[in-house]
Design an enzyme around this catalytic site. Structure first.
Site, PDB file in Angstrom:
ATOM      1  CG  ASP A  56      81.249  -5.493   6.809  1.00 55.47           C
ATOM      2  OD1 ASP A  56      81.718  -4.706   7.630  1.00 55.47           O
ATOM      3  OD2 ASP A  56      80.552  -6.479   7.146  1.00 55.47           O
TER       4      ASP A  56
HETATM    5  C1  GLC Z   1      78.978  -6.725  10.229  1.00 57.77           C
HETATM    6  C2  GLC Z   1      80.302  -6.089  10.548  1.00 57.77           C
HETATM    7  C3  GLC Z   1      81.458  -7.003  10.314  1.00 57.77           C
HETATM    8  C4  GLC Z   1      81.015  -8.419  10.610  1.00 57.77           C
HETATM    9  C5  GLC Z   1      80.039  -8.807   9.540  1.00 57.77           C
HETATM   10  C6  GLC Z   1      79.510 -10.235   9.719  1.00 57.77           C
HETATM   11  O1  GLC Z   1      78.104  -5.797   9.720  1.00 57.77           O
HETATM   12  O2  GLC Z   1      80.618  -4.845   9.967  1.00 57.77           O
HETATM   13  O3  GLC Z   1      82.524  -6.559  11.160  1.00 57.77           O
HETATM   14  O4  GLC Z   1      82.134  -9.284  10.610  1.00 57.77           O
HETATM   15  O5  GLC Z   1      78.959  -7.908   9.463  1.00 57.77           O
HETATM   16  O6  GLC Z   1      78.716 -10.317  10.856  1.00 57.77           O
END
Ligand code: GLC
Length: 752
Positions: free
Chosen positions: A288
């Site tokens: 993430d």
């Molecule tokens: C965010 C979220 C994730 C998302 C990613 C990209 O912090 O936790 O669900 O897809 O970053 O934006």
């Protein structure tokens, strides 16, 4: 000799390039097997090019920035870019990748397209309320088609975190509290996004996230630690992800939480032993956002090099905006902490997805811009919003028939941005059709719609406008008050400890009630809220999770009876914030609540300590939700009868065949979500009081009856026993069929 070697190297390179240019390399051959193409390309890559494939960056615009991106891509330092959202930028970057990078490896463009791209569907929690796999799949397909027109070929959805805590802001992005419902809908969404053929230019790679357990963030506070024991992990949180692998999902994303002290991004047991070895996942895993680097503040890693080491060796293939891999992997390989074999495997996982998406053959945007906001997409979004609306109360007020004057009010009645809900990066609020607009457009010729929001936004604490608004309400035949949460009040980073209506909404509703006019309350929100007083004073209550672009027309059609509502709660509605986490399939405990307990204000002064009931309930709040999982009314009146099982006992490899008669005693065609639950009366470990095992949407005309049939393989009753083995245990069971998790039409059976 020195020149000889150099000359040889030059000749080889030139020959190689000629072969490459002539498309002679296997990896350039569209009809070659994917694995051959993967291995061939890998064999030609330098170590820097390999590491570059494992690096994802978030795109930002600008003339100088564009030069930097093109330079980085030409050098092979970037495998994926997220947040690129114009076809021109996407193609410009891709052109450099295809024509100027040494091996012509395309960049994988990604974006969070969580519940629609330009045409915004209800938030996932709302889509879950449909209990309709087909509409969730269609929503994924529409999102994919629209996103691909801007060069996006990978999205970070479906989020399949089981969410039992209404305080957690990201419950909005989930399919709710139930494992079975979340599993079916996650698979449906993946089908829609990836399509029949991932190499179709309108298909985009889906992402099973967040792996795993993020929804159990302690006390509902986002990013907080989780403490999920192995058995619950196996039976509650992992099943949707396992099903996603079986459905062919192309990517996974690790979650921010540490579970029992191990950050998901560094959890080898999950990412290697379960995901790869047990489930055979062949796609790739992305961290993430910054979650590799975040293992430092987690207190799991002392520095970024160690974080890169532990994430990579745990099984994270790609680093999203963490700068860990691009900065440290090469040195980790040289020091022997990371093996070249593992690097090759990670790169192969990424390349495999790129080949499967057909990016080498179709690197550029081919989907026409005209797909955005296509009328068919709007129709699909409107249908989804209609199916997601949940009628909780109706004391004969709805549908609004024969009324001449409606007072429409509330901060969400005409709120185009809020209506789209959280995680709506690309929807344009100008396209949103609000409830106010829809009511006027669709019914304004027959009914006078007087509109005054009174509160200008959901957190508005001003009560100044209430007297004037109430005078308008008093002059109308009925009040429609659209209350709830702005979109910012749910979603990532927006957990709430107090999940009641914000601002002066409660005061305003009380004043509206005091006018004596029928009060129809529409609650539009991103989460289950604690609204016991709203429940007490409303003559009708429609619960809607941010319904998206076309929410207005859908809700207007329901309010005026063009269609019947059919949504069912995908989460339990609490009475009080303090009840969370709250979910229907909890364990009975040794002292289940009886419903006969004395509540706090009913207890006599100096009541003897054990006189009020020693069972599992709240002294002040009693026991159970305001409305249970699976609950929702319609304009029909459904009754269930004649529940039959084809046997009274089954073997573990058998199939339970159940049937029930469903009748619509109402005066309007309506749809019921028929739900089948099973209770396992005892096991080698304690069992949930009941679990959803099947559901089916059934539409009946007035006074029509039908027989609804289910086939349930007994193996679906398996669980992780005391010995940690997943198996069906013989014993006594009860099967329930009905319109909510409180279904009481029951049949007992045994498994031998
Ligand atoms: C965010 C979220 C994730 C998302 C990613 C990209 O912090 O936790 O669900 O897809 O970053 O934006």
């Amino acid at each position: 000799m020195k020149y000889g070697k150099a000359l040889m190297a030059t000749l080889l390179l030139a020959t190689g390039n000629m072969l490459y240019a002539a498309g002679g390399f296997t990896y350039k051959k569209a009809d070659a097997p994917v694995e051959d193409r993967v291995n061939d390309l890998l064999s030609r890559m330098t170590i820097d090019e390999k590491i570059g494939q494992l690096n994802q960056r978030s795109f930002y615009e600008g003339e100088e920035a564009m030069k930097m991106w093109q330079s980085e891509v030409q050098a092979g330092n970037i495998g994926s870019l997220l947040n690129i959202v114009t076809p021109d930028n996407a193609d410009a970057i891709q052109k450099v990748a295809m024509e100027k990078s040494r091996l012509g490896t395309p960049v994988l463009m990604a974006r969070d397209v969580i519940h629609g791209y330009k045409t915004v569907f209800p938030i996932p929690l709302g889509q879950a309320a449909t209990f309709d796999d087909a509409i969730v799949e269609l929503g994924g397909r529409v999102a994919a088609v629209e996103a691909s027109s801007d060069g996006i070929r990978w999205t970070f959805t479906p989020m399949m975190d089981i969410s039992r805590d209404a305080r957690w802001g990201r419950i909005a992005e989930s399919f709710g509290e139930d494992t079975y419902l979340s599993t079916r809908l996650a698979v449906a969404n993946i089908r829609g996004l990836q399509g029949e053929d991932p190499s179709d230019p309108t298909s985009i790679a889906a992402c099973a996230k967040h792996f795993v357990g993020y929804g159990a963030s302690e006390s509902g506070r986002d990013y907080n630690s989780t403490y999920i024991p192995p058995r619950q992990l196996r039976d509650v949180y992992l099943p949707p992800f396992k099903a996603a692998v079986e459905a062919g999902v192309l990517t996974f994303m690790t979650s921010f939480n540490d579970n029992d002290g191990v950050p998901a991004t560094g959890n080898r047991a999950l990412l290697k032993d379960v995901l790869r070895d047990e489930w055979g996942f062949k796609g790739f895993v992305v961290s993430d956002w910054g979650s590799i680097q975040q293992m430092i503040p987690h207190g799991f890693c002392p520095d970024l090099s160690n974080a890169a080491d532990r994430a990579f060796n745990a099984g994270v293939d790609m680093d999203m905006e963490g700068y860990a891999y691009i900065s440290h992997l090469k040195q980790l390989i040289e020091s022997g902490k990371v093996s070249m074999g593992d690097i090759d495997n990670a790169v192969k996982n990424v390349l495999r997805v790129k080949f499967m998406l057909g990016l080498f053959e179709n690197p550029y945007v081919v989907t026409p811009q005209s797909v955005k906001y296509d009328q068919l997409h709007h129709c699909a979004a409107r249908k989804a919003a209609e199916l997601s609306s949940i009628l909780l109360i109706n004391y004969g007020v709805l549908p609004l028939k024969g009324v001449k004057k409606v007072f429409l009010t509330g901060p969400l009645a005409d709120a185009p941005h809020e209506q789209m809900g959280t995680w709506t990066f690309d929807g344009e609020k100008s396209r949103t059709v609000t409830i106010a607009k829809a009511m006027r457009d669709q019914f304004g010729s027959d009914v006078e719609i007087v509109f005054d929001p009174c509160l200008t936004f959901s957190r508005d604490r001003s009560t100044a406008g209430i007297p004037q608004a109430c005078s308008k309400a008093a002059a109308a035949d009925v009040i429609v008050a659209v209350m709830g949460e702005e979109s910012i009040l749910s979603g990532e980073g927006h957990s709430r400890a107090d999940i009641t209506l914000p601002g002066a909404q409660n005061e305003y509703l009380e004043a509206l009630k005091a006018t004596g006019k029928p009060l129809v309350t529409v609650v539009m929100t991103g989460r289950p809220m604690a609204i016991p007083r709203v429940d007490e004073i409303s003559d009708a209550l429609l619960y809607v999770f941010h319904p998206g672009t076309m929410g207005g027309p859908a809700i207007a059609d329901i309010l005026f009876g063009k269609v019947s509502p059919s949504g069912k709660l995908p989460v339990s509605l609490p009475r009080f914030s303090g009840q969370t986490p709250l979910y229907y399939n909890q364990h009975a405990t040794g002292r289940p609540a009886t419903g006969k307990e004395t509540l706090m204000y009913d207890a006599p002064i100096e009541a003897p300590m054990t006189s009020t009931g020693c069972s599992s309930y709240y002294f002040d709040a009693g026991f159970g939700p305001l409305y249970p999982f699976g609950y929702g009314l319609s304009y029909g009146r459904f009754t269930y009868s004649d529940l039959c099982l084809d046997s009274g006992s089954y073997t573990p490899d058998g199939t339970i065949r159940a049937s029930v008669t469903l009748t619509n005693d109402g005066d309007m065609e309506a749809t019921e979500v028929v739900q089948l639950y099973v209770k396992d009366h005892f096991g080698s470990v304690t069992r949930p009081v009941r679990e959803l095992k099947q559901y089916s949407r059934v539409t009946l005309k007035p006074h029509e009856s039908t027989t609804v049939r289910f086939e349930l393989p007994v193996k679906e009753l398996a669980f992780t026993g005391l010995d940690m083995k997943y198996a069906v245990e013989p014993g006594d069971f009860t099967l329930y069929i009905g319109g909510s998790s409180k279904a009481d039409l029951a049949k007992d059976f045994k498994v031998n």
